[in-house]
Design an enzyme around this catalytic site. Structure first.
Site, PDB file in Angstrom:
ATOM      1  N   CYS A  31      24.927  18.027  69.461  1.00 41.48           N
ATOM      2  CA  CYS A  31      25.984  17.210  70.052  1.00 41.48           C
ATOM      3  C   CYS A  31      27.310  17.371  69.318  1.00 41.48           C
ATOM      4  O   CYS A  31      28.374  17.446  69.938  1.00 41.48           O
ATOM      5  CB  CYS A  31      25.588  15.737  70.023  1.00 41.48           C
ATOM      6  N   ASP A  32      27.257  17.420  67.987  1.00 35.42           N
ATOM      7  CA  ASP A  32      28.473  17.254  67.195  1.00 35.42           C
ATOM      8  C   ASP A  32      28.877  18.450  66.348  1.00 35.42           C
ATOM      9  O   ASP A  32      29.955  18.433  65.746  1.00 35.42           O
ATOM     10  CB  ASP A  32      28.304  16.034  66.266  1.00 35.42           C
TER      11      ASP A  32
ATOM     12  N   CYS B  11      22.788  14.422  65.342  1.00 40.61           N
ATOM     13  CA  CYS B  11      22.582  15.427  66.389  1.00 40.61           C
ATOM     14  C   CYS B  11      23.522  16.605  66.193  1.00 40.61           C
ATOM     15  O   CYS B  11      24.700  16.533  66.536  1.00 40.61           O
ATOM     16  CB  CYS B  11      22.785  14.815  67.778  1.00 40.61           C
TER      17      CYS B  11
END
Length: 309
Positions: free
Chosen positions: A135-136, A132
């Protein structure tokens, strides 16, 4: 007989449990083999509202569970083997728990990211391997990164990661990409994106501090090499966890549950879906939680309509 049963304990399922428990619906929540869902394999979460310093994924899920329990939700650990959605009340066969009967059902079983299945991959999730970018990506500032995949998702993630990375290399086992022309044109015009086509990933290379590269094989020459990188993003798709439904509910061609736009309602009255199991676009903790609230409210209204008729 339960008024509502929730299958899944990610952000969607736990939010639905909180809402239903506060409404005195006494929901039963069925946990699978990975209570807490994908966030339990995530390290620090910095984009979930209310945590200015960030919060660890497992801690966030644990807090949600405690909040649901505080209001009266009950939890059982087990795997749903079969469901009968032909008529209400619905019947679920849960491994080790027997048959569970409910008036309404909320399916929040999520979607699992597909992995390459190569050495060094799953053991380095959270240490440089991710599925992701949204997300990261923030954690990989000024690093060289690799995105594995050749579809729209891979190129979207590669383009997004160029906001943080010094360079992003797209690795794909074929010479031709599957992505749409507009996505290919956009990625190819980005000076931060390099290409490693016709190369098959063989192994994620990591040291004490995490990922350092990806070993690949050139599919034309057969030669192997290591592409240096501080992070490897696997973008080869997701698989919605709907196999246990065995075609009893309407899904799209990829297995995602179809809901009525703007609601959590499925084609079966009394069955609702929330989170990544019905979300092919956003797949974020906050959007999953939002649809969990929707499913709880839709379920409550459905129960009310039954009791008032």
């Amino acid at each position: 007989m339960y008024k509502s049963v929730i299958v899944g304990t990610g952000p969607a399922g736990l939010t639905a449990a909180i809402y239903l428990a506060r409404a005195n619906m006494n929901p039963l929540v069925i946990e699978g083999l990975e209570p807490g869902g994908q966030l339990t394999t995530t390290t620090e979460i910095e984009n979930y509202p209310g945590f200015p310093e960030g919060i660890m994924g497992p801690e966030l899920m644990d807090n949600m569970r405690k909040q649901a329990e505080r209001f009266g939700a009950t939890f059982v650990n087990g795997w749903v083997k079969t469901v009968d959605l032909e008529k209400r009340p619905f019947r679920l066969e849960v491994d080790g728990k027997g048959e569970i009967i409910t008036e309404t059902l909320i399916i929040s079983t999520g979607a699992s990211a597909k992995y390459l299945g190569i050495p060094g991959e799953t053991e380095n999730v959270g240490r440089g391997v991710s599925t992701c970018a949204t997300c990261d990506g923030f954690f990989f500032r000024n690093k060289e990164l690799i995105v594995v995949g050749g579809g729209d998702t891979a190129l979207e993630e590669a383009s997004f990661l160029t906001r943080f990375a010094s360079k992003v290399t797209v690795v794909h086992r074929r010479e031709e990409l599957r992505a749409s022309k507009i996505m290919q044109d956009r990625a190819r015009s980005n000076p931060k994106i390099d290409w490693a086509l016709s190369k098959t990933p063989l192994e994620v290379i990591a040291g004490e501090r995490g990922v350092t590269g990806l070993k690949v094989r050139n599919n034309v020459s057969g030669e192997e090499e290591i592409l240096d990188a501080g992070g490897v993003f696997v973008a080869i798709g997701h698989h919605p966890n709907t196999d246990f439904l065995k075609g009893q509910i309407e899904t799209d061609e990829n297995g995602y549950i179809v809901t009525v736009p703007g609601t959590s309602m499925t084609n079966i009255p009394g069955v609702f879906a929330s989170g990544d199991v019905q979300d092919t676009r956003y797949r974020q903790a906050i959007t999953a939680a939002g649809t969990g609230a929707m499913a709880a409210m839709d379920s409550e209204k459905f129960i009310d309509s039954l009791e008032n008729n």
